[in-house]
Design a protein around this motif. Sequence first.
Motif, mmCIF file in Angstrom:
data_model
loop_
_atom_site.group_PDB
_atom_site.id
_atom_site.type_symbol
_atom_site.label_atom_id
_atom_site.label_comp_id
_atom_site.label_asym_id
_atom_site.label_seq_id
_atom_site.Cartn_x
_atom_site.Cartn_y
_atom_site.Cartn_z
ATOM 1 N N SER A 120 81.479 11.714 24.423
ATOM 2 C CA SER A 120 80.251 12.356 24.891
ATOM 3 C C SER A 120 79.856 11.907 26.286
ATOM 4 O O SER A 120 78.709 12.112 26.705
ATOM 5 C CB SER A 120 79.106 12.057 23.916
ATOM 6 O OG SER A 120 78.847 10.650 23.856
ATOM 7 N N ARG A 149 86.154 11.505 29.106
ATOM 8 C CA ARG A 149 86.220 12.337 27.905
ATOM 9 C C ARG A 149 87.664 12.690 27.550
ATOM 10 O O ARG A 149 88.033 12.690 26.370
ATOM 11 C CB ARG A 149 85.410 13.621 28.106
ATOM 12 C CG ARG A 149 83.921 13.416 28.197
ATOM 13 C CD ARG A 149 83.188 14.729 27.944
ATOM 14 N NE ARG A 149 83.648 15.792 28.827
ATOM 15 C CZ ARG A 149 83.144 16.058 30.026
ATOM 16 N NH1 ARG A 149 82.144 15.313 30.487
ATOM 17 N NH2 ARG A 149 83.598 17.057 30.751
ATOM 18 N N PHE A 184 72.551 10.459 23.751
ATOM 19 C CA PHE A 184 73.706 11.137 23.168
ATOM 20 C C PHE A 184 73.772 12.549 23.727
ATOM 21 O O PHE A 184 72.779 13.291 23.705
ATOM 22 C CB PHE A 184 73.579 11.142 21.641
ATOM 23 C CG PHE A 184 74.672 11.890 20.941
ATOM 24 C CD1 PHE A 184 75.949 11.368 20.871
ATOM 25 C CD2 PHE A 184 74.417 13.121 20.353
ATOM 26 C CE1 PHE A 184 76.951 12.056 20.219
ATOM 27 C CE2 PHE A 184 75.414 13.804 19.697
ATOM 28 C CZ PHE A 184 76.675 13.266 19.631
ATOM 29 N N SER A 185 74.953 12.958 24.246
ATOM 30 C CA SER A 185 75.139 14.284 24.842
ATOM 31 C C SER A 185 75.919 15.156 23.870
ATOM 32 O O SER A 185 77.116 14.942 23.630
ATOM 33 C CB SER A 185 75.875 14.174 26.180
ATOM 34 O OG SER A 185 76.111 15.440 26.732
ATOM 35 N N GLU A 186 75.243 16.134 23.313
ATOM 36 C CA GLU A 186 75.870 17.001 22.317
ATOM 37 C C GLU A 186 76.874 17.949 22.957
ATOM 38 O O GLU A 186 77.968 18.192 22.425
ATOM 39 C CB GLU A 186 74.796 17.789 21.579
ATOM 40 C CG GLU A 186 75.338 18.820 20.617
ATOM 41 C CD GLU A 186 74.369 19.954 20.406
ATOM 42 O OE1 GLU A 186 74.750 20.914 19.718
ATOM 43 O OE2 GLU A 186 73.246 19.871 20.938
ATOM 44 N N LEU A 195 80.222 16.341 23.861
ATOM 45 C CA LEU A 195 81.009 16.014 22.673
ATOM 46 C C LEU A 195 81.658 17.265 22.087
ATOM 47 O O LEU A 195 82.787 17.212 21.584
ATOM 48 C CB LEU A 195 80.128 15.328 21.631
ATOM 49 C CG LEU A 195 80.831 14.859 20.360
ATOM 50 C CD1 LEU A 195 81.982 13.921 20.685
ATOM 51 C CD2 LEU A 195 79.853 14.169 19.415
#
Length: 564
Positions: A277, A284, A326-328, A331
């Motif tokens: 994420s 990534r 948190f980066s949705e 991800l």
Amino acid sequence: MGQSDRHYHRTARAVDLTPDRWCEGMARVLWVPMRREDTVGEARSANVRPDTSRDLLLCTLWVLKNARADVLRATWAEYRPARLHQLLRLLHNALSCFEYKGGRQPPLASQATGRGPTRAVEAKSRLEDMLLGGGSARSELIRRRSQHQQPAATPDRLRWRKEQTAPQWRQEERADGVAEPAEPAAERCLSAEASMVVLDALETLIQVLSSQDSLHGLLGMAFRVLLHALSCNQSTAVIANMLATQRSLVTKYPSLLFDEETEHCADLCLRLLEHCSSTFSSTRSQASASLYLLMRQNFEIGNNFARVKMQVTMSLSSLVGTSHNFSEGFLRRSLKTILEYAESDLELAETTFPGQVSDLVFNLHMILSDTVKMKEFQEDHEMLLDLMYRIAKGYQNSPDLRLTWLDNMAKKHTERGQLAEAGMCYVHSAALVAEYLSMLEPKAYLPLGAAAFEDISPNVLEESAVSDDVVSPEEEGICTGKSFTEPGLVSLLEQAVHAFDSASMHEAVNDIYKLLTPIYENSRDYRKLGLIHGYMSSRPFPQANVSDYKNWFRLTPPPLRSEN
């Protein structure tokens, strides 16, 4: 980190050290006794200041960087296991010490030297004086005249002062004697260089550990050091090298994850999902490759990767419930990359592996959908906890995931000081673990399922495994976490005791101690038995007149969720 992101190469001149001189020098830096009759764990009793420890670690890293690799391998091969254990602890501490903490702005010059308030504070005080009637034109004129005449009264008749006009970078120390932080660019370079030196030394040390059968037990600790490095704030180039080392280590020693230590697999899945994420595309891609190869490795061992599948799902649930940055979206991109890897893998195209990866990615997307709902109620605590309860209720046939979400709920309650509710979450978690432990191997001194917790709260019967869709704990990948063990059950009960005691719910503590006492008696843990009896004798439980204890007495603890 910009231009500071670079791969570490050994360009310095190698230092010619014999093993004896190396042992002696390292012992001085590590402060470990060199005499054979001294115990290995004994350390000097002198207190070491943090800046002194940092300097010693810096000297150690300089030696590790400039020493030849063959000299390091020959020297470490002569170390005893306890000394190698201390060396791994030193590498662990070095990663924490030189971790980049972020670009913190240094304090203003007026705050650093303690010469007075800032302009904003001064303007605020002047406005308050005027509102209170003390800021009239006459008083303002008198104040200006006094300020204008004050420099003329000084004997040196200076129009300026060097300490006020000197540039900020020349003020090396504050009034309290603490040195100003270094430039952010220098801190980034030092953090990256220290991490690469530790990684290089760790790879050399792993070669030594793998060459001797008696040292294979330390490979687990070496892997924990690598996991700690992945959890620290690192540059993109350093993370790429660390993930390459991780993939090599998993390929050579798969037993570290799949056979022996379950928590290693869980921790690795959590770290890889965090990097999946990341906002950097290079990080990534590296993390996605590591996660896919981890699934592939587990599938090739047992023609199924149920263990990694469960650990990834649990790690994502924990990450969604606890992480604030948190980066949705990023991800989801990483999950799409993993799915493309599985579809283009020609060696496993004829197996069930692509289908299992597709099912896993679908389940992870469902969990991310819950994340979107949780973000909508981030400011509404009651709605957020109600949504988390519904998510946990949806995993009734997956004990590992339900336990993860119950733990997330307990942490949320603890953050807001709702200790009674947090204690009920731990009671439900303990009842769930007791239910599946009784299905695996019932023991007389352990609670016989969730029914043993009915005196604490009748709602714990929700954890009973009586429905037809409940999975068997004997299936691969089910109930493999460290919580589904006897020590895990004891830990959950002890956390419930701590929460209820802090909430002054002594009756619930008494009921939990009734479940803990047989376990402590079986293990002959007399110290904890003494603590239990001491606690019970020191609490004023009601005997006759209940009204005397109306300030603390409660008939029943609040349920986890009301049944309407």
